[in-house]
Motif scaffolding. Structure first.
Motif, PDB file in Angstrom:
ATOM      1  N   ASP A 179      -8.877   2.024 -10.323  1.00 44.68           N
ATOM      2  CA  ASP A 179      -8.966   0.963 -11.321  1.00 44.68           C
ATOM      3  C   ASP A 179      -9.353  -0.335 -10.616  1.00 44.68           C
ATOM      4  N   PRO A 180     -10.612  -0.455 -10.182  1.00 44.64           N
ATOM      5  CA  PRO A 180     -11.006  -1.624  -9.388  1.00 44.64           C
ATOM      6  C   PRO A 180     -10.884  -2.954 -10.138  1.00 44.64           C
ATOM      7  N   ARG A 181     -11.044  -2.936 -11.468  1.00 44.97           N
ATOM      8  CA  ARG A 181     -10.919  -4.185 -12.222  1.00 44.97           C
ATOM      9  C   ARG A 181      -9.481  -4.497 -12.592  1.00 44.97           C
ATOM     10  N   GLY A 182      -8.600  -3.520 -12.472  1.00 48.32           N
ATOM     11  CA  GLY A 182      -7.189  -3.737 -12.777  1.00 48.32           C
ATOM     12  C   GLY A 182      -6.896  -3.901 -14.250  1.00 48.32           C
ATOM     13  N   THR A 183      -7.658  -3.216 -15.100  1.00 48.33           N
ATOM     14  CA  THR A 183      -7.509  -3.393 -16.537  1.00 48.33           C
ATOM     15  C   THR A 183      -6.931  -2.178 -17.264  1.00 48.33           C
ATOM     16  N   LEU A 184      -6.780  -1.052 -16.574  1.00 47.48           N
ATOM     17  CA  LEU A 184      -6.229   0.124 -17.238  1.00 47.48           C
ATOM     18  C   LEU A 184      -4.750  -0.091 -17.535  1.00 47.48           C
ATOM     19  N   PRO A 185      -4.267   0.433 -18.646  1.00 43.84           N
ATOM     20  CA  PRO A 185      -2.864   0.212 -19.008  1.00 43.84           C
ATOM     21  C   PRO A 185      -1.916   1.040 -18.147  1.00 43.84           C
ATOM     22  N   GLY A 186      -0.678   0.617 -18.129  1.00 34.98           N
ATOM     23  CA  GLY A 186       0.365   1.374 -17.458  1.00 34.98           C
ATOM     24  C   GLY A 186       0.652   0.894 -16.054  1.00 34.98           C
ATOM     25  N   ARG A 187       1.536   1.638 -15.415  1.00 32.85           N
ATOM     26  CA  ARG A 187       1.965   1.324 -14.062  1.00 32.85           C
ATOM     27  C   ARG A 187       0.806   1.501 -13.093  1.00 32.85           C
ATOM     28  N   GLY A 188       0.741   0.658 -12.099  1.00 33.77           N
ATOM     29  CA  GLY A 188      -0.301   0.756 -11.090  1.00 33.77           C
ATOM     30  C   GLY A 188       0.290   0.920  -9.708  1.00 33.77           C
ATOM     31  N   ALA A 189      -0.391   1.641  -8.861  1.00 32.66           N
ATOM     32  CA  ALA A 189      -0.046   1.746  -7.450  1.00 32.66           C
ATOM     33  C   ALA A 189      -1.224   1.172  -6.679  1.00 32.66           C
ATOM     34  N   TYR A 190      -0.958   0.628  -5.520  1.00 34.54           N
ATOM     35  CA  TYR A 190      -2.008  -0.035  -4.750  1.00 34.54           C
ATOM     36  C   TYR A 190      -2.217   0.674  -3.434  1.00 34.54           C
ATOM     37  N   LEU A 191      -3.473   0.695  -2.994  1.00 32.69           N
ATOM     38  CA  LEU A 191      -3.869   1.438  -1.813  1.00 32.69           C
ATOM     39  C   LEU A 191      -4.983   0.674  -1.112  1.00 32.69           C
ATOM     40  N   CYS A 197       0.858  -1.189   0.000  1.00 37.76           N
ATOM     41  CA  CYS A 197       0.000   0.000   0.000  1.00 37.76           C
ATOM     42  C   CYS A 197       0.891   1.234   0.000  1.00 37.76           C
ATOM     43  N   VAL A 198       0.641   2.181  -0.901  1.00 42.60           N
ATOM     44  CA  VAL A 198       1.458   3.390  -0.961  1.00 42.60           C
ATOM     45  C   VAL A 198       1.151   4.343   0.189  1.00 42.60           C
ATOM     46  N   GLY A 199       0.060   4.115   0.901  1.00 37.58           N
ATOM     47  CA  GLY A 199      -0.281   4.964   2.034  1.00 37.58           C
ATOM     48  C   GLY A 199       0.399   4.526   3.317  1.00 37.58           C
ATOM     49  N   CYS A 200       0.098   3.324   3.781  1.00 40.26           N
ATOM     50  CA  CYS A 200       0.631   2.853   5.059  1.00 40.26           C
ATOM     51  C   CYS A 200       1.895   2.016   4.909  1.00 40.26           C
ATOM     52  N   ARG A 201       2.272   1.673   3.671  1.00 38.15           N
ATOM     53  CA  ARG A 201       3.472   0.891   3.357  1.00 38.15           C
ATOM     54  C   ARG A 201       3.415  -0.533   3.909  1.00 38.15           C
ATOM     55  N   LYS A 202       2.219  -1.063   4.174  1.00 41.73           N
ATOM     56  CA  LYS A 202       2.068  -2.444   4.629  1.00 41.73           C
ATOM     57  C   LYS A 202       1.743  -3.327   3.444  1.00 41.73           C
ATOM     58  N   ARG A 203       2.251  -4.559   3.483  1.00 47.25           N
ATOM     59  CA  ARG A 203       1.985  -5.505   2.414  1.00 47.25           C
ATOM     60  C   ARG A 203       0.651  -6.198   2.677  1.00 47.25           C
ATOM     61  N   ALA A 204      -0.081  -6.455   1.601  1.00 52.82           N
ATOM     62  CA  ALA A 204      -1.370  -7.130   1.699  1.00 52.82           C
ATOM     63  C   ALA A 204      -1.616  -7.887   0.400  1.00 52.82           C
ATOM     64  N   ALA A 205      -2.586  -8.767   0.431  1.00 54.21           N
ATOM     65  CA  ALA A 205      -2.958  -9.501  -0.772  1.00 54.21           C
ATOM     66  C   ALA A 205      -3.454  -8.522  -1.825  1.00 54.21           C
ATOM     67  N   LYS A 206      -3.115  -8.793  -3.055  1.00 48.46           N
ATOM     68  CA  LYS A 206      -3.494  -7.908  -4.156  1.00 48.46           C
ATOM     69  C   LYS A 206      -5.004  -7.696  -4.204  1.00 48.46           C
ATOM     70  N   ASN A 207      -5.762  -8.729  -3.869  1.00 46.72           N
ATOM     71  CA  ASN A 207      -7.231  -8.640  -3.911  1.00 46.72           C
ATOM     72  C   ASN A 207      -7.794  -7.716  -2.833  1.00 46.72           C
ATOM     73  N   ASP A 208      -7.025  -7.459  -1.780  1.00 48.73           N
ATOM     74  CA  ASP A 208      -7.490  -6.598  -0.691  1.00 48.73           C
ATOM     75  C   ASP A 208      -7.184  -5.125  -0.928  1.00 48.73           C
ATOM     76  N   LEU A 209      -6.444  -4.815  -1.980  1.00 47.79           N
ATOM     77  CA  LEU A 209      -6.035  -3.441  -2.264  1.00 47.79           C
ATOM     78  C   LEU A 209      -6.725  -2.915  -3.514  1.00 47.79           C
ATOM     79  N   LEU A 210      -6.845  -1.604  -3.602  1.00 44.28           N
ATOM     80  CA  LEU A 210      -7.419  -0.945  -4.767  1.00 44.28           C
ATOM     81  C   LEU A 210      -6.284  -0.476  -5.664  1.00 44.28           C
ATOM     82  N   ARG A 211      -6.341  -0.841  -6.939  1.00 45.21           N
ATOM     83  CA  ARG A 211      -5.313  -0.408  -7.887  1.00 45.21           C
ATOM     84  C   ARG A 211      -5.642   1.010  -8.337  1.00 45.21           C
ATOM     85  N   ILE A 212      -4.606   1.853  -8.383  1.00 47.62           N
ATOM     86  CA  ILE A 212      -4.736   3.225  -8.834  1.00 47.62           C
ATOM     87  C   ILE A 212      -3.882   3.359 -10.091  1.00 47.62           C
TER      88      ILE A 212
END
Length: 94
Positions: free
Chosen positions: A40-52, A15-30
């Protein structure tokens, strides 16, 4: 069997906010479109993603630490208006 289970490995992200690791399914892709961070809740937009984490506290921490431009290696600031719609305005005190 050797005692090992055959559970599938779940990908982890940080997570880019709290810097804790979590399962990909538990995070929101930005993702970034133009100069704007968008969810990007479906994770389909192109390019680099950050998770939160889908939590307002993590969002506020990421904005305060300027984590989005760093995660995307952007040269300037990125807009977060579309993310504010998801998490609510920052600095509300609640």
């Amino acid at each position: 069997m050797s005692g090992r289970t055959r559970a599938r490995a779940c990908p982890e992200r940080t997570c880019v906010g709290c810097r804790k690791r979590a399962a990909k399914n538990d995070l929101l892709r930005i993702a970034v479109i133009g100069d704007e961070c968008v969810p990007d809740p479906r994770g389909t937009l192109p390019g680099r993603g950050a998770y939160l984490h889908p939590d307002k506290a993590c969002y506020e921490q990421a904005v305060r630490r300027r984590a989005f431009p760093r995660a995307y290696r952007a040269r300037g600031p990125l807009g977060t208006a579309r993310l504010e719609e998801c998490f609510g305005p920052t600095g509300s005190g609640t």
